[in-house]
Design a protein around this motif. Structure first.
Motif, PDB file in Angstrom:
ATOM      1  N   LEU A  10      36.573  64.481  13.282  1.00  0.00           N
ATOM      2  CA  LEU A  10      36.041  64.524  14.650  1.00  0.00           C
ATOM      3  C   LEU A  10      35.311  65.835  14.927  1.00  0.00           C
ATOM      4  CD1 LEU A  10      38.930  62.848  16.683  1.00  0.00           C
ATOM      5  CD2 LEU A  10      36.689  61.889  16.105  1.00  0.00           C
ATOM      6  N   ALA A  11      35.837  66.935  14.398  1.00  0.00           N
ATOM      7  CA  ALA A  11      35.186  68.237  14.576  1.00  0.00           C
ATOM      8  C   ALA A  11      33.831  68.260  13.871  1.00  0.00           C
ATOM      9  CB  ALA A  11      36.082  69.345  14.061  1.00  0.00           C
ATOM     10  N   VAL A  12      33.758  67.708  12.667  1.00  0.00           N
ATOM     11  CA  VAL A  12      32.485  67.652  11.928  1.00  0.00           C
ATOM     12  C   VAL A  12      31.492  66.764  12.659  1.00  0.00           C
ATOM     13  CG1 VAL A  12      31.410  66.828   9.796  1.00  0.00           C
ATOM     14  CG2 VAL A  12      33.477  68.204   9.690  1.00  0.00           C
ATOM     15  N   LEU A  13      31.938  65.613  13.157  1.00  0.00           N
ATOM     16  CA  LEU A  13      31.046  64.718  13.898  1.00  0.00           C
ATOM     17  C   LEU A  13      30.548  65.381  15.183  1.00  0.00           C
ATOM     18  CD1 LEU A  13      32.772  61.237  13.488  1.00  0.00           C
ATOM     19  CD2 LEU A  13      30.650  62.035  12.448  1.00  0.00           C
ATOM     20  N   ALA A  14      31.423  66.042  15.899  1.00  0.00           N
ATOM     21  CA  ALA A  14      31.026  66.724  17.138  1.00  0.00           C
ATOM     22  C   ALA A  14      30.015  67.830  16.853  1.00  0.00           C
ATOM     23  CB  ALA A  14      32.257  67.281  17.838  1.00  0.00           C
ATOM     24  N   SER A  15      30.262  68.606  15.802  1.00  0.00           N
ATOM     25  CA  SER A  15      29.308  69.674  15.475  1.00  0.00           C
ATOM     26  C   SER A  15      27.968  69.094  15.026  1.00  0.00           C
ATOM     27  CB  SER A  15      29.880  70.610  14.414  1.00  0.00           C
ATOM     28  OG  SER A  15      30.015  69.932  13.177  1.00  0.00           O
ATOM     29  N   GLY A  16      27.994  67.940  14.354  1.00  0.00           N
ATOM     30  CA  GLY A  16      26.746  67.281  13.964  1.00  0.00           C
ATOM     31  C   GLY A  16      25.947  66.813  15.175  1.00  0.00           C
ATOM     32  N   VAL A  18      26.127  68.087  18.216  1.00  0.00           N
ATOM     33  CA  VAL A  18      25.625  69.294  18.880  1.00  0.00           C
ATOM     34  C   VAL A  18      24.412  69.842  18.125  1.00  0.00           C
ATOM     35  CG1 VAL A  18      26.193  71.694  19.436  1.00  0.00           C
ATOM     36  CG2 VAL A  18      27.811  69.871  19.956  1.00  0.00           C
ATOM     37  N   LEU A  19      24.448  69.825  16.818  1.00  0.00           N
ATOM     38  CA  LEU A  19      23.329  70.310  16.010  1.00  0.00           C
ATOM     39  C   LEU A  19      22.088  69.468  16.233  1.00  0.00           C
ATOM     40  CD1 LEU A  19      22.293  72.217  13.776  1.00  0.00           C
ATOM     41  CD2 LEU A  19      23.043  70.495  12.127  1.00  0.00           C
ATOM     42  N   VAL A  20      22.236  68.145  16.235  1.00  0.00           N
ATOM     43  CA  VAL A  20      21.091  67.260  16.463  1.00  0.00           C
ATOM     44  C   VAL A  20      20.522  67.476  17.858  1.00  0.00           C
ATOM     45  CG1 VAL A  20      20.443  64.836  16.749  1.00  0.00           C
ATOM     46  CG2 VAL A  20      21.787  65.525  14.781  1.00  0.00           C
ATOM     47  N   HIS A  21      21.393  67.605  18.839  1.00  0.00           N
ATOM     48  CA  HIS A  21      20.926  67.816  20.213  1.00  0.00           C
ATOM     49  C   HIS A  21      20.171  69.137  20.343  1.00  0.00           C
ATOM     50  CE1 HIS A  21      20.771  67.685  24.541  1.00  0.00           C
ATOM     51  NE2 HIS A  21      21.335  68.879  24.592  1.00  0.00           N
ATOM     52  N   SER A  26      15.200  72.137  20.965  1.00  0.00           N
ATOM     53  CA  SER A  26      14.328  73.178  20.445  1.00  0.00           C
ATOM     54  C   SER A  26      12.904  72.653  20.247  1.00  0.00           C
ATOM     55  CB  SER A  26      14.882  73.705  19.131  1.00  0.00           C
ATOM     56  OG  SER A  26      13.992  74.610  18.542  1.00  0.00           O
ATOM     57  N   ARG A  27      12.776  71.464  19.671  1.00  0.00           N
ATOM     58  CA  ARG A  27      11.441  70.868  19.486  1.00  0.00           C
ATOM     59  C   ARG A  27      10.770  70.591  20.819  1.00  0.00           C
ATOM     60  NH1 ARG A  27      13.113  66.377  15.568  1.00  0.00           N
ATOM     61  NH2 ARG A  27      14.972  67.477  15.693  1.00  0.00           N
ATOM     62  N   ARG A  28      11.535  70.095  21.787  1.00  0.00           N
ATOM     63  CA  ARG A  28      10.971  69.796  23.105  1.00  0.00           C
ATOM     64  C   ARG A  28      10.471  71.073  23.791  1.00  0.00           C
ATOM     65  NH1 ARG A  28      12.200  69.953  28.220  1.00  0.00           N
ATOM     66  NH2 ARG A  28      14.294  70.794  27.912  1.00  0.00           N
ATOM     67  N   LEU A  29      11.266  72.127  23.725  1.00  0.00           N
ATOM     68  CA  LEU A  29      10.865  73.396  24.330  1.00  0.00           C
ATOM     69  C   LEU A  29       9.658  74.002  23.620  1.00  0.00           C
ATOM     70  CD1 LEU A  29      14.347  74.968  25.071  1.00  0.00           C
ATOM     71  CD2 LEU A  29      12.717  74.031  26.717  1.00  0.00           C
ATOM     72  N   PHE A  30       9.597  73.860  22.298  1.00  0.00           N
ATOM     73  CA  PHE A  30       8.448  74.373  21.563  1.00  0.00           C
ATOM     74  C   PHE A  30       7.180  73.624  21.967  1.00  0.00           C
ATOM     75  CE2 PHE A  30       5.597  74.606  17.896  1.00  0.00           C
ATOM     76  CZ  PHE A  30       5.500  75.989  17.769  1.00  0.00           C
ATOM     77  N   ALA A  31       7.279  72.304  22.161  1.00  0.00           N
ATOM     78  CA  ALA A  31       6.124  71.519  22.606  1.00  0.00           C
ATOM     79  C   ALA A  31       5.675  71.955  23.997  1.00  0.00           C
ATOM     80  CB  ALA A  31       6.463  70.035  22.590  1.00  0.00           C
ATOM     81  N   GLU A  32       6.615  72.216  24.888  1.00  0.00           N
ATOM     82  CA  GLU A  32       6.268  72.702  26.225  1.00  0.00           C
ATOM     83  C   GLU A  32       5.602  74.068  26.158  1.00  0.00           C
ATOM     84  OE1 GLU A  32       9.147  72.641  29.384  1.00  0.00           O
ATOM     85  OE2 GLU A  32       9.960  70.727  28.666  1.00  0.00           O
ATOM     86  N   LEU A  33       6.108  74.924  25.292  1.00  0.00           N
ATOM     87  CA  LEU A  33       5.515  76.247  25.124  1.00  0.00           C
ATOM     88  C   LEU A  33       4.087  76.135  24.613  1.00  0.00           C
ATOM     89  CD1 LEU A  33       5.851  79.346  25.084  1.00  0.00           C
ATOM     90  CD2 LEU A  33       6.688  79.104  22.746  1.00  0.00           C
ATOM     91  N   ASP A  34       3.857  75.249  23.677  1.00  0.00           N
ATOM     92  CA  ASP A  34       2.517  75.041  23.142  1.00  0.00           C
ATOM     93  C   ASP A  34       1.568  74.538  24.230  1.00  0.00           C
ATOM     94  OD1 ASP A  34       0.772  75.187  20.938  1.00  0.00           O
ATOM     95  OD2 ASP A  34       0.936  72.997  20.646  1.00  0.00           O
TER      96      ASP A  34
END
Length: 87
Positions: A10-16, A18-21, A26-34
């Protein structure tokens, strides 16, 4: 032991998740910055163009042309100044 394994899974799944989110965010914010940078460059170019247009409108020839055409002003001559009479 089974409970520990389940807890670790469960800890590995939760961290996965969180990592995907965080990667998505990060990609969404980078697109907004661009987009914001592109908009800033467009606005800077517009400001430069408008400054050039303002400069062109303020030249002596342009002011003289507007004074003659719109305001009906004429060039003053020494004869008019000496007599004090408008032509």
């Amino acid at each position: 032991m089974a409970k520990l394994n389940l807890l670790l899974i469960l800890a590995v799944l939760a961290s996965g998740v969180v990592l995907v989110h965080s990667a998505y965010e990060s990609r969404r914010l980078f697109a907004e910055l661009d987009k914001a940078r592109a908009e800033g460059q467009r606005l800077a170019a517009d400001a430069e163009r408008l400054a050039a247009e303002r400069h062109a409108q303020a030249t002596n020839l342009r002011v003289e042309q507007v004074a003659r055409e719109r305001l009906g002003m004429r060039v003053i001559t020494p004869a008019v100044v000496a007599s004090g009479v408008t032509p």
